[in-house]
Design a protein around this motif. Structure first.
Motif, PDB file in Angstrom:
ATOM      1  N   SER A 146       0.692  -1.155  -0.025  1.00 13.45           N
ATOM      2  CA  SER A 146      -0.031  -0.033   0.077  1.00 13.45           C
ATOM      3  C   SER A 146       1.021   1.351  -0.150  1.00 13.45           C
ATOM      4  O   SER A 146       2.243   1.059  -0.016  1.00 13.45           O
ATOM      5  N   GLY A 147       0.268   2.361   0.058  1.00 15.23           N
ATOM      6  CA  GLY A 147       1.050   3.488   0.165  1.00 15.23           C
ATOM      7  C   GLY A 147       1.298   4.259  -1.018  1.00 15.23           C
ATOM      8  O   GLY A 147       1.924   5.324  -1.272  1.00 15.23           O
ATOM      9  N   GLY A 148       0.990   3.744  -2.502  1.00 16.71           N
ATOM     10  CA  GLY A 148       1.021   4.443  -3.582  1.00 16.71           C
ATOM     11  C   GLY A 148       0.365   5.619  -3.520  1.00 16.71           C
ATOM     12  O   GLY A 148      -0.735   5.685  -2.867  1.00 16.71           O
ATOM     13  N   THR A 149       0.501   6.743  -4.546  1.00 16.66           N
ATOM     14  CA  THR A 149      -0.273   8.071  -4.737  1.00 16.66           C
ATOM     15  C   THR A 149      -0.593   7.917  -6.019  1.00 16.66           C
ATOM     16  O   THR A 149      -0.314   7.037  -6.838  1.00 16.66           O
ATOM     17  N   GLU A 150      -1.501   8.732  -6.282  1.00 15.29           N
ATOM     18  CA  GLU A 150      -2.000   9.117  -7.628  1.00 15.29           C
ATOM     19  C   GLU A 150      -0.652   9.268  -8.747  1.00 15.29           C
ATOM     20  O   GLU A 150      -0.943   9.029  -9.826  1.00 15.29           O
ATOM     21  N   ASP A 151       0.177  10.142  -8.147  1.00 11.53           N
ATOM     22  CA  ASP A 151       1.243  10.488  -9.139  1.00 11.53           C
ATOM     23  C   ASP A 151       2.517   9.565  -9.208  1.00 11.53           C
ATOM     24  O   ASP A 151       3.408   9.464  -9.963  1.00 11.53           O
ATOM     25  N   ALA A 152       2.542   8.530  -7.930  1.00 11.28           N
ATOM     26  CA  ALA A 152       3.797   7.734  -7.906  1.00 11.28           C
ATOM     27  C   ALA A 152       2.984   6.229  -7.383  1.00 11.28           C
ATOM     28  O   ALA A 152       2.880   6.186  -6.099  1.00 11.28           O
ATOM     29  N   HIS A 153       2.582   5.456  -8.403  1.00  6.34           N
ATOM     30  CA  HIS A 153       1.979   4.138  -7.935  1.00  6.34           C
ATOM     31  C   HIS A 153       3.079   3.159  -7.318  1.00  6.34           C
ATOM     32  O   HIS A 153       4.305   3.295  -7.874  1.00  6.34           O
ATOM     33  N   ALA A 154       2.572   2.183  -6.340  1.00 10.69           N
ATOM     34  CA  ALA A 154       3.563   1.430  -6.046  1.00 10.69           C
ATOM     35  C   ALA A 154       3.325   0.482  -6.781  1.00 10.69           C
ATOM     36  O   ALA A 154       2.407   0.302  -7.888  1.00 10.69           O
ATOM     37  N   LYS A 155       4.177  -0.634  -7.195  1.00  8.94           N
ATOM     38  CA  LYS A 155       4.472  -1.659  -8.296  1.00  8.94           C
ATOM     39  C   LYS A 155       4.830  -3.018  -7.792  1.00  8.94           C
ATOM     40  O   LYS A 155       5.689  -3.039  -6.997  1.00  8.94           O
ATOM     41  N   LEU A 156       4.359  -3.759  -8.397  1.00  3.61           N
ATOM     42  CA  LEU A 156       4.605  -5.322  -8.041  1.00  3.61           C
ATOM     43  C   LEU A 156       4.642  -6.155  -9.408  1.00  3.61           C
ATOM     44  O   LEU A 156       3.728  -6.130 -10.094  1.00  3.61           O
ATOM     45  N   TYR A 157       5.816  -6.395  -9.593  1.00  4.52           N
ATOM     46  CA  TYR A 157       6.259  -7.210 -10.891  1.00  4.52           C
ATOM     47  C   TYR A 157       6.474  -8.700 -10.624  1.00  4.52           C
ATOM     48  O   TYR A 157       7.097  -9.149  -9.595  1.00  4.52           O
ATOM     49  N   ILE A 158       5.688  -9.553 -11.441  1.00  4.24           N
ATOM     50  CA  ILE A 158       5.807 -11.111 -11.208  1.00  4.24           C
ATOM     51  C   ILE A 158       6.503 -11.645 -12.385  1.00  4.24           C
ATOM     52  O   ILE A 158       6.107 -11.625 -13.397  1.00  4.24           O
ATOM     53  N   LYS A 159       7.535 -12.207 -11.926  1.00  3.60           N
ATOM     54  CA  LYS A 159       8.444 -12.609 -12.936  1.00  3.60           C
ATOM     55  C   LYS A 159       7.864 -14.289 -13.623  1.00  3.60           C
ATOM     56  O   LYS A 159       6.949 -14.665 -13.070  1.00  3.60           O
ATOM     57  N   SER A 167      -4.332 -19.858  -1.537  1.00  2.75           N
ATOM     58  CA  SER A 167      -4.578 -20.127  -0.142  1.00  2.75           C
ATOM     59  C   SER A 167      -3.342 -19.046   0.557  1.00  2.75           C
ATOM     60  O   SER A 167      -2.938 -19.422   1.599  1.00  2.75           O
ATOM     61  N   VAL A 168      -2.929 -18.060  -0.375  1.00  2.00           N
ATOM     62  CA  VAL A 168      -1.910 -17.287   0.295  1.00  2.00           C
ATOM     63  C   VAL A 168      -2.466 -15.827   0.131  1.00  2.00           C
ATOM     64  O   VAL A 168      -3.150 -15.340  -0.583  1.00  2.00           O
ATOM     65  N   SER A 169      -2.218 -14.960   1.344  1.00  2.00           N
ATOM     66  CA  SER A 169      -2.644 -13.661   1.444  1.00  2.00           C
ATOM     67  C   SER A 169      -1.975 -12.700   0.349  1.00  2.00           C
ATOM     68  O   SER A 169      -0.670 -13.010   0.111  1.00  2.00           O
ATOM     69  N   PHE A 170      -2.658 -12.184  -0.285  1.00  2.00           N
ATOM     70  CA  PHE A 170      -2.445 -11.303  -1.413  1.00  2.00           C
ATOM     71  C   PHE A 170      -3.183  -9.915  -1.503  1.00  2.00           C
ATOM     72  O   PHE A 170      -4.084  -9.930  -1.758  1.00  2.00           O
ATOM     73  N   VAL A 171      -2.489  -8.772  -0.949  1.00  2.00           N
ATOM     74  CA  VAL A 171      -3.523  -7.670  -0.687  1.00  2.00           C
ATOM     75  C   VAL A 171      -2.534  -6.475  -1.387  1.00  2.00           C
ATOM     76  O   VAL A 171      -1.385  -6.085  -1.093  1.00  2.00           O
ATOM     77  N   LEU A 172      -3.313  -5.974  -2.417  1.00  2.00           N
ATOM     78  CA  LEU A 172      -2.784  -4.856  -3.135  1.00  2.00           C
ATOM     79  C   LEU A 172      -3.828  -3.389  -3.071  1.00  2.00           C
ATOM     80  O   LEU A 172      -4.908  -3.586  -3.342  1.00  2.00           O
ATOM     81  N   GLY A 173      -3.198  -2.485  -2.508  1.00  2.00           N
ATOM     82  CA  GLY A 173      -4.066  -1.065  -2.177  1.00  2.00           C
ATOM     83  C   GLY A 173      -4.369  -0.362  -3.512  1.00  2.00           C
ATOM     84  O   GLY A 173      -3.762  -0.940  -4.509  1.00  2.00           O
ATOM     85  N   LYS A 174      -4.965   0.685  -3.352  1.00  2.00           N
ATOM     86  CA  LYS A 174      -5.095   1.755  -4.490  1.00  2.00           C
ATOM     87  C   LYS A 174      -3.847   2.146  -4.875  1.00  2.00           C
ATOM     88  O   LYS A 174      -3.008   2.297  -4.008  1.00  2.00           O
ATOM     89  N   PHE A 175      -3.931   2.820  -6.000  1.00  2.00           N
ATOM     90  CA  PHE A 175      -2.722   3.202  -6.620  1.00  2.00           C
ATOM     91  C   PHE A 175      -1.374   2.394  -6.609  1.00  2.00           C
ATOM     92  O   PHE A 175      -0.390   2.685  -6.441  1.00  2.00           O
TER      93      PHE A 175
END
Length: 314
Positions: A146-159, A167-175
Motif C-alpha cells: 500500500s502507500g502508492g499515490t496518484e502521482d507515484a504508484h506502487a508496483k509489483l512485478y511477477i516474473k 491459499s496465500v494472502s495477497f493484498v494490493l491497495g489503491k494506486f
C-alpha cells in the motif's frame, strides 16, 4: 369482358384526373409534403423511443419523398460538418497503455524481501510494504503493498513462473500496479480478484486465472490491460474501470455495470454470456458469445466489428 375492363380503367383515370384538378383549385385538397414527412417522422420516432429510449433531436428518419441527393443539397455546405457531428456517437473509449508498461525494464528493481531489508525492517511474512514500494517476486509468498499515490504508484512485478495464490494472502491497495511479465501464470482466489482496486498489466505470454465464484472484478477505476490471456469464470467492470484487451480472454460471463465502465477488444474474447447493464463495449476484433447478449440500459452502447452470436441477443 375486355370491353368492361377497358371502361373501368377509363372511369378510374377520369376520377384521378378530376381529383388532381380539384386539388389544384381548392386548398383543402392540397397535399402538404413537408407536413406528411413530419408526421411520419413523429410517429416513427415515438415508436422507436418507446422501445429503445431517446435519440438526438437532429436525427433524420429518412421519410422524405425527395431524392437523397436533392435533400442533401438543402443543407448549407458550411453547416454540414456540424450536422454530421451531431449524428456521431458521443461515447468515448480508452486507448491501450504504452508499450513500456507491457514490457517493462525491471533492471535494478529489488525483490520484495530486499526492499523490506533496505528499509531497515526486520521482516517476516506477511510483512507489509506501506510506502508505495516498487518490487518484484519470483516465488509464491504473502503480499501486502500500500502507500502508492496518484502521482507515484506502487508496483509489483511477477516474473516468469507458475504461481498459485489461492491459499496465500495477497493484498494490493489503491494506486498499486500489478504486472504479470512474460512467462508468468498466476492463479488468484476469489477474495483477491473479486475486490480488485489495482491496475493490472498482462504481458504477451502471461496468463491470469481467476475462476472463483465472482471471477475478476475491476472496481473503483481499476484498469486492466491484457496482451496475454485472462481465464476467468466472470469478468466485471464497474465505476470508471475498464478492460483493454489485445490478447485473449476466456470468460463465462462478461459484465459491464456502470455508465462510465468500458470494455475495448482489439484481440479475442470468447464468452458464454455478455451483459451490458450500463457503460459501453467497443469490439474491434473477434468476440464470440455462445450464450446470450443482453443490453439492459438506455445508457449502454455496443460498437461492434466482428461479433459472432451463437444464440439470441436479448
Amino acid at each position: 369482358m375486355k370491353k368492361n375492363n377497358y371502361l373501368g380503367f377509363i372511369v378510374i383515370m377520369t376520377t384521378l384526373l378530376g381529383a388532381m384538378v380539384l386539388s389544384s383549385c381548392k386548398h383543402d385538397f392540397y397535399y402538404d409534403e413537408g407536413r406528411a414527412e413530419q408526421e411520419a417522422n413523429d410517429k416513427y420516432a415515438s415508436a422507436f423511443e418507446k422501445a429503445f429510449g431517446h435519440v438526438a433531436p437532429t436525427v433524420d428518419w429518412g421519410f422524405s419523398s425527395k431524392h437523397i441527393n436533392a435533400r442533401a443539397l438543402t443543407r448549407a455546405v458550411d453547416t454540414y460538418a456540424t450536422y454530421k457531428g451531431n449524428m456521431q456517437p458521443t461515447i468515448s473509449f480508452p486507448t491501450d497503455c504504452d508499450a513500456s508498461e507491457i514490457n517493462p525494464d525491471i533492471t535494478g528493481i529489488p525483490s520484495y524481501e530486499e526492499y523490506l531489508i533496505s528499509k531497515g525492517t526486520q521482516w517476516w511474512h506477511p510483512e507489509e510494504i506501506t510506502d508505495g514500494g516498487v518490487v518484484y517476486i519470483d516465488a509464491v509468498q504473502p503480499i501486502a503493498i500500500s502507500g502508492g499515490t496518484e502521482d507515484a504508484h506502487a508496483k509489483l512485478y511477477i516474473k516468469a513462473g507458475t504461481y498459485d495464490f489461492t491459499s496465500v494472502s495477497f493484498v494490493l491497495g489503491k494506486f498499486t500496479d500489478l504486472y504479470l511479465l512474460e512467462g508468468a501464470t498466476v492463479t488468484f482466489d476469489n477474495t483477491v480478484t473479486s475486490t480488485a482496486i489495482f491496475n493490472i498489466y498482462i504481458a504477451s505470454g502471461a496468463e491470469l486465472i481467476a475462476n472463483g465464484d465472482d471471477g475478476l472484478v475491476a472496481n473503483s477505476g481499476a484498469r486492466v490491460y491484457n496482451h496475454g490471456t485472462i481465464t476467468c469464470s466472470k469478468f466485471k467492470v464497474n465505476s470508471t474501470s475498464f478492460l483493454y484487451n489485445v490478447g485473449t480472454q476466456e470468460v463465462g460471463s462478461l459484465n459491464v455495470e456502470s455508465n462510465a465502465s468500458r470494455v475495448v477488444n482489439d484481440g479475442t474474447i470468447n464468452a458464454t454470456n455478455v451483459v451490458v447493464n450500463a457503460g459501453a463495449v467497443q469490439n474491434n476484433a473477434e468476440c464470440t458469445v455462445t450464450g446470450t447478449t443482453k443490453v439492459n440500459s438506455n445508457n449502454s452502447g455496443w460498437v461492434k466489428a466482428h461479433l459472432r452470436l451463437m444464440q439470441a441477443v436479448v
